[in-house]
Design an enzyme around this catalytic site. Structure first.
Site, PDB file in Angstrom:
ATOM      1  CB  VAL A  46      -0.954  -0.001   1.214  1.00 50.08           C
ATOM      2  CG1 VAL A  46      -1.727   1.312   1.298  1.00 50.08           C
ATOM      3  CG2 VAL A  46      -1.924  -1.176   1.128  1.00 50.08           C
ATOM      4  CG  ASP A  81       0.257   9.361   4.201  1.00 45.33           C
ATOM      5  OD1 ASP A  81       1.052   8.606   3.639  1.00 45.33           O
ATOM      6  OD2 ASP A  81       0.389  10.582   4.263  1.00 45.33           O
ATOM      7  CG  ASP A  84       0.750   3.004   4.998  1.00 45.86           C
ATOM      8  OD1 ASP A  84       0.179   3.743   5.820  1.00 45.86           O
ATOM      9  OD2 ASP A  84       1.757   3.356   4.359  1.00 45.86           O
ATOM     10  NE  ARG A  89      -3.623   2.282  13.958  1.00 48.17           N
ATOM     11  CZ  ARG A  89      -3.405   3.221  13.057  1.00 48.17           C
ATOM     12  NH1 ARG A  89      -2.201   3.762  12.950  1.00 48.17           N
ATOM     13  NH2 ARG A  89      -4.378   3.645  12.272  1.00 48.17           N
ATOM     14  CG  ASP A 106       7.267  10.128   3.844  1.00 53.38           C
ATOM     15  OD1 ASP A 106       6.279   9.699   3.217  1.00 53.38           O
ATOM     16  OD2 ASP A 106       7.342  10.144   5.087  1.00 53.38           O
TER      17      ASP A 106
END
Length: 243
Positions: A46, A81, A84, A89, A106
């Protein structure tokens, strides 16, 4: 993209959404993230796709002056952002590799965005000064990030945020680019927003770079002074113990 390691930093997606909006989109995107996990998609995939989308939006649309649609595409991929990180988590993954990959990509995404601006002004935009400003924004953004990473790698806290960090650079630039793109739809005078934003980002990045360099210099001097102070009593004890 979203930071998934121990040293999480503000990302573009997080910067563009306040905490209430983030909570809302987190709830909305959680089922989608769970779906991707069931399909065997990894958070890294992702992240890579999100970066690819940002690059495409920046380098396909911006060099042609299609700032509105380019910003729309980039903004859509910004949601990776949140996806993913949500996936990581749910899977119980918080790794150094994830943090490294996110930070590296980034920088790639940032380069594509400001590179797209530079290509526009070097070509059809026909403004060498703004092309140079765009390149400066690209380069200074990379160096600002490097100063913090390098300072931390030598054991310094680099306890300063700076005037304009990555999130601010991108939000200012993308919002201005998107609004400037409305000029193509007949909104007069609004195209001046992007040049103004680029100058703001350039000056702010320079100030931030100076702030970080000064902070690292001060922290380095303090660390060396503390180390010297600790060595002095040890030297005294050793000399006293010598017959």
């Amino acid at each position: 993209m979203a930071s998934r390691g121990h040293a999480a930093t503000p990302t573009l997606g997080k910067a563009m959404l306040n905490k209430y909006a983030r909570a809302f989109f987190t709830r909305v995107l959680t089922p989608f993230a769970a779906f991707l996990i069931r399909r065997g998609v990894s958070p890294d995939t992702v992240t890579l796709l999100g970066t690819a989308g940002v690059i495409a939006g920046a380098l396909v649309f911006y060099p042609r002056g299609e700032f509105f649609w380019g910003t729309i595409v980039i903004t859509l991929f910004v949601f990776s952002d949140l996806v993913d990180g949500n996936m990581a988590r749910q899977m119980g993954r918080s790794s150094r590799w994830g943090a490294f990959l996110d930070s590296t990509l980034d920088r790639v995404a940032d380069g594509a965005i400001f590179g797209g601006f530079a290509l526009w002004y070097a070509g059809q935009g026909d403004d060498i000064a703004l092309c140079a400003v765009s390149i400066f924004c690209l380069a200074s953004g990379q160096v600002v990030s490097y100063t913090k990473a390098r300072g931390e790698s030598i054991g310094l806290p680099v306890a300063v945020n700076g005037l304009v960090e990555r999130a601010e650079r991108l939000v200012i630039s993308l919002v201005a680019a998107g609004l400037s793109g409305l000029h193509a739809f007949g909104v007069p005078g609004i195209d001046v927003l992007l040049p103004i934003a680029l100058w703001i980002v350039a000056v702010g990045s320079l100030v931030t770079l100076i702030q970080r360099v000064v902070t690292v210099r001060r922290e380095s001097a303090e660390a060396e002074a503390e180390a010297a102070a600790q060595e002095a009593p040890d030297s005294t004890r050793n000399s006293e113990a010598t017959p």
